[in-house]
Design a protein around this motif. Structure first.
Motif, short mmCIF file in Angstrom:
data_model
loop_
_atom_site.label_atom_id
_atom_site.label_comp_id
_atom_site.label_asym_id
_atom_site.label_seq_id
_atom_site.Cartn_x
_atom_site.Cartn_y
_atom_site.Cartn_z
N GLN A 1 0.81 -1.20 0.00
CA GLN A 1 0.00 0.00 0.00
C GLN A 1 0.85 1.26 0.00
N VAL A 2 1.85 1.26 0.86
CA VAL A 2 2.75 2.42 0.98
C VAL A 2 4.19 1.93 0.93
N GLN A 3 4.99 2.65 0.18
CA GLN A 3 6.43 2.37 0.12
C GLN A 3 7.19 3.61 0.59
N VAL A 4 8.20 3.36 1.38
CA VAL A 4 9.10 4.43 1.82
C VAL A 4 10.50 4.00 1.40
N VAL A 5 11.14 4.82 0.58
CA VAL A 5 12.42 4.42 -0.01
C VAL A 5 13.47 5.51 0.22
N GLU A 6 14.55 5.14 0.88
CA GLU A 6 15.67 6.06 1.11
C GLU A 6 16.73 5.87 0.03
N SER A 7 17.51 6.91 -0.17
CA SER A 7 18.65 6.83 -1.07
C SER A 7 19.67 7.88 -0.66
N GLY A 8 20.88 7.74 -1.18
CA GLY A 8 21.91 8.74 -0.96
C GLY A 8 23.05 8.33 -0.04
N GLY A 9 22.92 7.19 0.63
CA GLY A 9 24.00 6.76 1.50
C GLY A 9 25.26 6.44 0.72
N ASP A 10 26.39 6.65 1.37
CA ASP A 10 27.67 6.44 0.67
C ASP A 10 28.79 6.43 1.68
N LEU A 11 30.00 6.20 1.19
CA LEU A 11 31.22 6.34 1.96
C LEU A 11 31.75 7.76 1.74
N VAL A 12 32.03 8.46 2.83
CA VAL A 12 32.49 9.83 2.71
C VAL A 12 33.59 10.07 3.75
N GLN A 13 34.50 10.96 3.45
CA GLN A 13 35.58 11.27 4.38
C GLN A 13 35.08 12.20 5.48
N PRO A 14 35.73 12.16 6.63
CA PRO A 14 35.38 13.11 7.69
C PRO A 14 35.44 14.54 7.19
N GLY A 15 34.45 15.33 7.59
CA GLY A 15 34.36 16.71 7.13
C GLY A 15 33.55 16.87 5.85
N GLY A 16 33.22 15.78 5.22
CA GLY A 16 32.47 15.81 3.97
C GLY A 16 30.98 15.98 4.17
N SER A 17 30.26 15.94 3.06
CA SER A 17 28.80 16.14 3.07
C SER A 17 28.11 15.06 2.27
N LEU A 18 26.87 14.81 2.66
CA LEU A 18 25.99 13.91 1.93
C LEU A 18 24.58 14.44 2.02
N ARG A 19 23.79 14.10 1.02
CA ARG A 19 22.37 14.44 1.06
C ARG A 19 21.55 13.17 0.88
N LEU A 20 20.77 12.85 1.90
CA LEU A 20 19.89 11.69 1.83
C LEU A 20 18.50 12.13 1.38
N SER A 21 17.85 11.24 0.64
CA SER A 21 16.48 11.49 0.20
C SER A 21 15.59 10.34 0.64
N CYS A 22 14.33 10.64 0.87
CA CYS A 22 13.36 9.62 1.25
C CYS A 22 12.03 9.98 0.62
N ALA A 23 11.50 9.07 -0.17
CA ALA A 23 10.23 9.31 -0.86
C ALA A 23 9.19 8.30 -0.41
N ALA A 24 8.01 8.79 -0.09
CA ALA A 24 6.87 7.94 0.27
C ALA A 24 5.89 7.92 -0.91
N SER A 25 5.37 6.74 -1.21
CA SER A 25 4.43 6.63 -2.33
C SER A 25 3.38 5.57 -2.01
N GLY A 26 2.29 5.61 -2.75
CA GLY A 26 1.22 4.65 -2.55
C GLY A 26 -0.08 5.35 -2.23
N SER A 27 -0.94 4.67 -1.49
CA SER A 27 -2.28 5.17 -1.20
C SER A 27 -2.26 6.16 -0.02
N ILE A 28 -1.56 7.25 -0.24
CA ILE A 28 -1.36 8.25 0.82
C ILE A 28 -2.38 9.36 0.68
N PHE A 29 -3.09 9.64 1.77
CA PHE A 29 -4.01 10.76 1.79
C PHE A 29 -3.30 12.03 2.25
N SER A 30 -2.54 11.90 3.32
CA SER A 30 -1.78 13.03 3.82
C SER A 30 -0.65 12.51 4.71
#
Length: 122
Positions: A1-30
């Motif tokens: 009915q509902v899927q929640v999917v993350e992405s963006g994880g990785d190996l990064v050096q200390p001091g670095g940056s990453l941006r994670l994303s998470c999308a919800a889809s399916g029979s969502i009203f709100s």
């Protein structure tokens, strides 16, 4: 009915940056809230950041000033911008969404994603 999917994880050096994303889809009203949690090896899952519709985001003390949570309501997506990463940020990051389903009234349900791994290492 509902899927929640993350992405963006990785190996990064200390001091670095990453941006994670998470999308919800399916029979969502709100969606009333979306959040990021993390689980490091040998530790319990902990809240990283959470954003409630119309509210102010809240953050774990350990990430304040370094991480920023944001949400695109039109896309049912939440992001986690992570800057100045430290080795102790290494964990599997999980996203969840508190939402109402189409045709199921005002009841709120919490759905979790499968996680995305972030490794901070030189």
């Amino acid at each position: 009915q509902v899927q929640v999917v993350e992405s963006g994880g990785d190996l990064v050096q200390p001091g670095g940056s990453l941006r994670l994303s998470c999308a919800a889809s399916g029979s969502i009203f709100s969606i009333s809230a979306m959040g990021w949690y993390r689980e490091a090896p040998g530790k319990q899952r902990e809240l990283v950041a959470r954003i409630i519709s119309g509210g102010t985001p809240n953050y774990a003390d350990s990430v304040k000033g370094r991480f920023t949570i944001s949400r695109d309501n039109a896309k049912n997506t939440v992001y986690l911008q992570m800057n100045s990463l430290k080795p102790e940020d290494t964990a599997v990051y999980y996203c969840n969404a508190d939402l109402a389903l189409v045709g199921r009234g005002p009841n709120q349900y919490r759905y979790w994603g499968q996680g995305t791994r972030v490794t901070v290492s030189a």
